[in-house]
Structures are given as C-alpha cells and as structure tokens.
Design an enzyme around this catalytic site. Sequence first.
Site, PDB file in Angstrom:
ATOM      1  N   PRO A  12       0.783  -1.243   0.000  1.00 23.63           N
ATOM      2  CA  PRO A  12       0.000   0.000   0.000  1.00 23.63           C
ATOM      3  C   PRO A  12       0.812   1.290   0.000  1.00 23.63           C
ATOM      4  O   PRO A  12       0.231   2.369  -0.061  1.00 23.63           O
ATOM      5  CB  PRO A  12      -0.812  -0.110   1.300  1.00 23.63           C
ATOM      6  CG  PRO A  12      -0.010  -0.995   2.189  1.00 23.63           C
ATOM      7  CD  PRO A  12       0.705  -1.954   1.304  1.00 23.63           C
ATOM      8  N   LYS A  13       2.169   1.187   0.096  1.00 23.35           N
ATOM      9  CA  LYS A  13       2.957   2.422   0.109  1.00 23.35           C
ATOM     10  C   LYS A  13       3.825   2.568  -1.129  1.00 23.35           C
ATOM     11  O   LYS A  13       4.873   3.185  -1.106  1.00 23.35           O
ATOM     12  CB  LYS A  13       3.821   2.450   1.378  1.00 23.35           C
ATOM     13  CG  LYS A  13       2.961   2.528   2.622  1.00 23.35           C
ATOM     14  CD  LYS A  13       3.704   3.067   3.799  1.00 23.35           C
ATOM     15  CE  LYS A  13       2.730   3.249   4.959  1.00 23.35           C
ATOM     16  NZ  LYS A  13       3.370   3.678   6.188  1.00 23.35           N
ATOM     17  N   ASN A  14       3.379   2.004  -2.198  1.00 28.62           N
ATOM     18  CA  ASN A  14       4.105   2.046  -3.460  1.00 28.62           C
ATOM     19  C   ASN A  14       3.411   3.061  -4.350  1.00 28.62           C
ATOM     20  O   ASN A  14       2.198   2.989  -4.545  1.00 28.62           O
ATOM     21  CB  ASN A  14       4.084   0.629  -4.048  1.00 28.62           C
ATOM     22  CG  ASN A  14       4.491   0.574  -5.501  1.00 28.62           C
ATOM     23  OD1 ASN A  14       4.148   1.416  -6.315  1.00 28.62           O
ATOM     24  ND2 ASN A  14       5.242  -0.465  -5.849  1.00 28.62           N
TER      25      ASN A  14
END
Lengths: 394, 354
Positions: B122-124
């Site tokens: 989710p942090k890409n």
Amino acid sequence: NQTTRQPKFEEFEQIDFLRDRHVRFFQRTLQVLPERYASLETTRLTIIFFALSGLDVLDALDVIDRNTMIEWIYSLQVLPTEDQSNLSRCGFRGSSHIGIPYSTKGPGVLHPYDSGHVAMTYTGLCSLLILGDDLSRVNKQACLAGLRALQLEDGSFYAVPEGSENDIRFIYCAASICYMLDDWSGMDIQKAIEYIRGSLSYDNGFGQGAGRESHGGWTYCAIASLCLMGRLEEALSQRELDRIRRWCIMRQQSGFHGRPNKPVDTCYSFWVGATLELLDVFQYTNFDRNRSFILSTQDRLVGGFAKWPDSHPGNWFDLPKWLLQENLVIDAHCHRQIKNAKSERQLWITTIVVYMGFVSSLLFFLSVERDFFVKVPATNTLKNSVEATGVEWS
Amino acid sequence: CFIFSALSQYCGFAVRKPTPVCLCFRDRKEWADLEPVRQDDGPNPVVKIAYSEKFSDVYDYFRALLKNDEKSERAFALTADAIELNAANYTVWHYRRVLLQALSKDLREEMRYITAIIEEQPKNYQVWHHRRMVVEWLNDPSEELEFIADILSQDAKNYHAWQHRQWVIQEYKLWDDELEFVENLLEEDVRNNSAWNQRHFVISHTTGFSDAAIVEREIQYCLNQIKKAPHNESAWNYLKGMLQDRGMSSQPGLLERVLELKETHCSPYLLAFLFDCYEDALENSVQRENAEEDERKETLKKALEICELLAQEKDTIRKEYWQFLGRSLKNRFVTGGSSDEPDVAESSGKQESN
C-alpha cells in the site's frame, strides 16, 4: 542577538559519532546489494547520490574511484538520437534496467521506451558535481528540453514523459536541475510558484499538492524550490513565512517527525531541519535533543543510521535520511538491510550451534538406546575386521 | 524427522527445501523466437543488485519485449511476473498499461488485480497511479471509497490512500458522505492528523468557511475534541487554520473560552494559540488610531508571559524559539511601532550569510 553555537567536528566526534563506520557503510552501498533490494533498481542513481553526498560531507571521497563512478553516471544519460526525435525524453536514467547497451557517448540509441526520470537527472547532475566533474559531457539543451516536456499546466511536474503521478517533489527536482545547469528555460517558474502556493495547507505546512496533508518532506521541497529560484520572499509574505516557521519548528519532538501526531524519524531531522535552516530559524531548535535522538539510531557495528532506535522492518530508502547537525550534514540511511546482514550472520551462527547441538544430542540419545542401532548380521569377515582394529565387538 | 523438519522450517534459509523446477522463459519453447536482453552496466557497475537466475530471466525477456515493443498476450502475462519481482519498476507498469489498451483487456479484471497488489504493497507510488489510470479509463469510481476505507483501516494515515481518496472525491464529486467518514475516523482516533486535514478539505470544497454558523459549529467541534484530548496539535492547528485569516481575536467569545480551557486542559498548543490571539490583537490595535495604550500594553504583557511560560515550563524543547518570538514581539510593539510589515526574523538569523 543570539549567537549560534558552532560545535567543532572534534567535539562532535567525542559524542561517539562513528565516522569510519559510516564511511565503510557508504562504500559497501556503492558496491553490491542483495536481490531483496530489487525495488531500488530504477532508482539506483539516487542511491549513489546519497552515498556520495554522505562521503563528501564526511570528507571521505578519497575512498572511491571518482573516474569509474563518473563514467558509470554518464552511461545513464539519455542522449538525443541522430534525428533528435527523442529530445523531449532526454535526461538521465536511474539505471540500465531498460537494457540499453552501455555507452558514455552519443548519439542516443533509438528505443521505444527509453527516457530520463526527473529525479535521476537531478541526482545524476548532483553526483557528477560532487565527484568534481564539470558537466561538459552533459547535453544541457537536451536535458532542459526533457524537463520542459514534464511540466503540466498547473505548474507541477511528471517524473517521466510517458506519464506518472505529478506533484511538488518533481518541482524540487526540476528547480535543482535548472539551478545546476544555470538555465531556467527548463521550467515555467511562475506556474511552479502557483502550484507551490496552492500546496500550502491551512495549518501552514505544505502538502504534496493542493488540499493534501502538510508533511515535512513536501515542505522542504516547497521552500527549497523557492530558495533555488530566488523567489522565497516574493512568493510568500512575511506573515506566511512566520507561520511556516511555526509549523516546522513544532515538528521537533526529540528528533523530528513529518506530520503532527506521527512518530519521529531521522529523515525529518533533515527535511524539517534543512527547511528551518533555509528559513533562518534552525538555530532556535534544541540541538542536544535532536543530536541525541539521531545518535541513538546509529548502528555501531556496520555504520549508517536507522529510522528509529530499535528499527523494525518497514519501508526504508523511501527518503534519504539526512541529518542536519548545526552546519554539518551527514547522510544517514535507514539500513535495515545492513541490520539484517548482521542479524543474518548471527542467525547462521545460532543455526550451526543449534544443529550441532541437535546432532550431538541425537547421537548421545542413540548411543544410550542401543535398540536404535540396526543390528547388522555379524559376518565373520566383519567381526574379524572390527576386532583387528582393537575395538571390542559387542 | 519431525524435529528435523520443524527445525529446518525455523531456520528455513539454512536448509533449503528442494525448490520446484523453475521453468525459466529461456527454457520455454514458445519464447524461443525472442533473444533475451541482459542488463548492461559496463565494466565497473555501481550499486549493482545481485539478481538470482530467476529474476534475471524474467527481466531479460521483459527487456526483449520492450525493445521490440511487442504487443501480445504473452507480453501482458510477463508483466505480471515482472511486477511480482519488482512492483516499483514504473516502466513495467507503463508497458502493462500500453498492453491493456492495445489488447483491449478486461479492465474490471485489472481492477481486481490492482486491488490485490495495493493490499500487499500500500505504500508504493506506482500501484496507486496505475489504479487511478484504470478508474479513469472505466470512468467508474464506484469501488473507490470502500476500497480506500479498507486500506485506511490498516493504516489510517497512509498518504497515498488519502491522496487517491481526495482525487476520487474531487474528480467524481463524491462529497456527500465524506464528513461522516471523517467524523467516524476522528471518533476512532482524535489525533489522526490526516482525518483533520480531510475535514478541512471537505468543508472548504462544500459549504466553505465563510458562513458564521459553520465557523461556530467547527469551533465547537474543535473545543469538544480538545476537551477529550487536550494534548492534540491537530485540533489546535485546525482551529487556528480556520481563523488565522479572519483574525484570531475576531471571533467573539473565543478568547474567553480558551482562557477557561487553559485552567483545566492546558497544552503548549493552547498557549501558542493564545499568543497568536494576542499578537493578532496587537496588530489590529496598531491600525486603530484611538486604540487604548493601556489595553495594548496589557495585551503585550500577556503575550510575553505566555512566551516565558512556554519557554520555561510548558514547551521547553522550543525554549529558544519562544524567547525569540517574545523578543520579536517586543521589538515590534514596545515603541508603538508602525504598521509596516515587520521582519520577525530580524536580528539573529539574517546576519549569517548562508
């Protein structure tokens, strides 16, 4: 009139700053990384920039071969093709991942998907300057053409010409490129300023774009861009600047965090610290608390600095971990990798010890439980051979 | 055997279970027509990543496809393998999008695919950008708010998630239920700064803050949250942010309410807010020629007391800053100064050339 305290580097070292460890950490970074760092492939040039900057600040660039590194960086330049049809895609690549054959000279190779990346052009130019290169082999006009192609109507920039997210980070990269090439034809400054102003949040920090949550990293990008453009006080009123100073200085908890009610992280000692310095108020922060926090994240064995003191698995290398220590800037990397290498070594040792323990206890167990030994039919040949060695047959 | 296998699971890397035979692309006959392209870092590579055979194999064929700009099902399938190995490679994602268009692929299926990937990573940046592109092509945001809410339930401050949420809401005008969503998040965690930001985002794009009734409602909301959790910078930032351009001291009765709170719910943020009110009052009184000199002196005195309190006791980490603010305030107002824009960062900082 407050005098800024300026501790000398020697005094700093007395507080247990392990300079040599950090130098070796950067050296290793510049060599080989294990496969689990695959996600860094397209941004390898930024890793070089962090390592070189760190070595530069530590006055240790003599440990690397400058010419080798300069050549490798130039091999990442996207040069114009013979017919110059790719001018809007020029700049620097992050790495060789597209598969262009290694070359440090033009003309460029025609490839349907080869293009520069604005952050790689920025860190590439910066790395060359750190290495003492004069940028004479940079095709400046091509870089600037590539840069112009990335700016949108709203003033922000894409990272790559084929499209990507667009926000304030790439304005900073663009401003840095124009500054280093001393040529502002690469961007529409006024539009960029409008985007930056639009990113100013109600709470006086800057978000990644209009309406977004204010954040230490984007605040740095905003203020640093304006400073590079020489437009800080034109773009922002004194009242606004004072409010921004207040937002930034409230980020200090021990070290700094990036947003209200978030935990501290070494990288914000740079992002926020540098912004405060650009705004002339870093001197009013608490140096001791900041330094203590940063040093508490120092890895004493392998060098480098972690995100937090007891660094646990999480994203690393999202942002460079820079530390602003008075006027001394030290490149700090979250080094989960290196910490893993250390703990992996320990794990190997533990495993070997455990296995040996297991094997020896198994043998002991078997030796006292003779039923476990398979009874071999005692041929005379076997028995005679055994007794000939002096071992009692039983 | 049980102990042995249990131990080898524990130290999994030390004892490698036999890996299934990897059918590399170079061994597959349906790929025999394509010449793989190695990565070429030249004679002296820097920051070289040591890839396994499997990794290199996938990407050698990716590079080959890219060079030929091949638009085929096998190319599309390979992008998934490449993404699995490195989801941060923006060139792979771009190529996949080219193929999605060229092959008229099922975009609903692509939504399912990208949903799964974002749940894992989710942090890409690339995965969120890809999702945005697919939503735009489908022109269908109907899954977005629920999906983002799910991601936020795992990390309520994920910057990418909030950014995507703001884009969807603004692009497709999905404002209706957002204030309720924000309030629920603030119920769960009143210190969630992202939620406070979203509150400001929603109101400023819907009712706006011009209406006095809205402002009063928001002030009341802030003060209620502050009573529940006094040491909350987000609530105070919101309150100040809403009022700072209208005049901090202009809201009738607010100063008194804050002074009341000071007795029972004090915090550095409350005190800073008071300082800002006093500073605002001083600035406004300078404009009014018939301003009471005594009143101004009293306001200045209170402001300086706040600075001292913060510096010495309530916010000592910022001692130097609060003392600097006190000095600046004195310099501006003690001589009954003019209404020129005062340079608050006057003395100390600017003398050093950077």
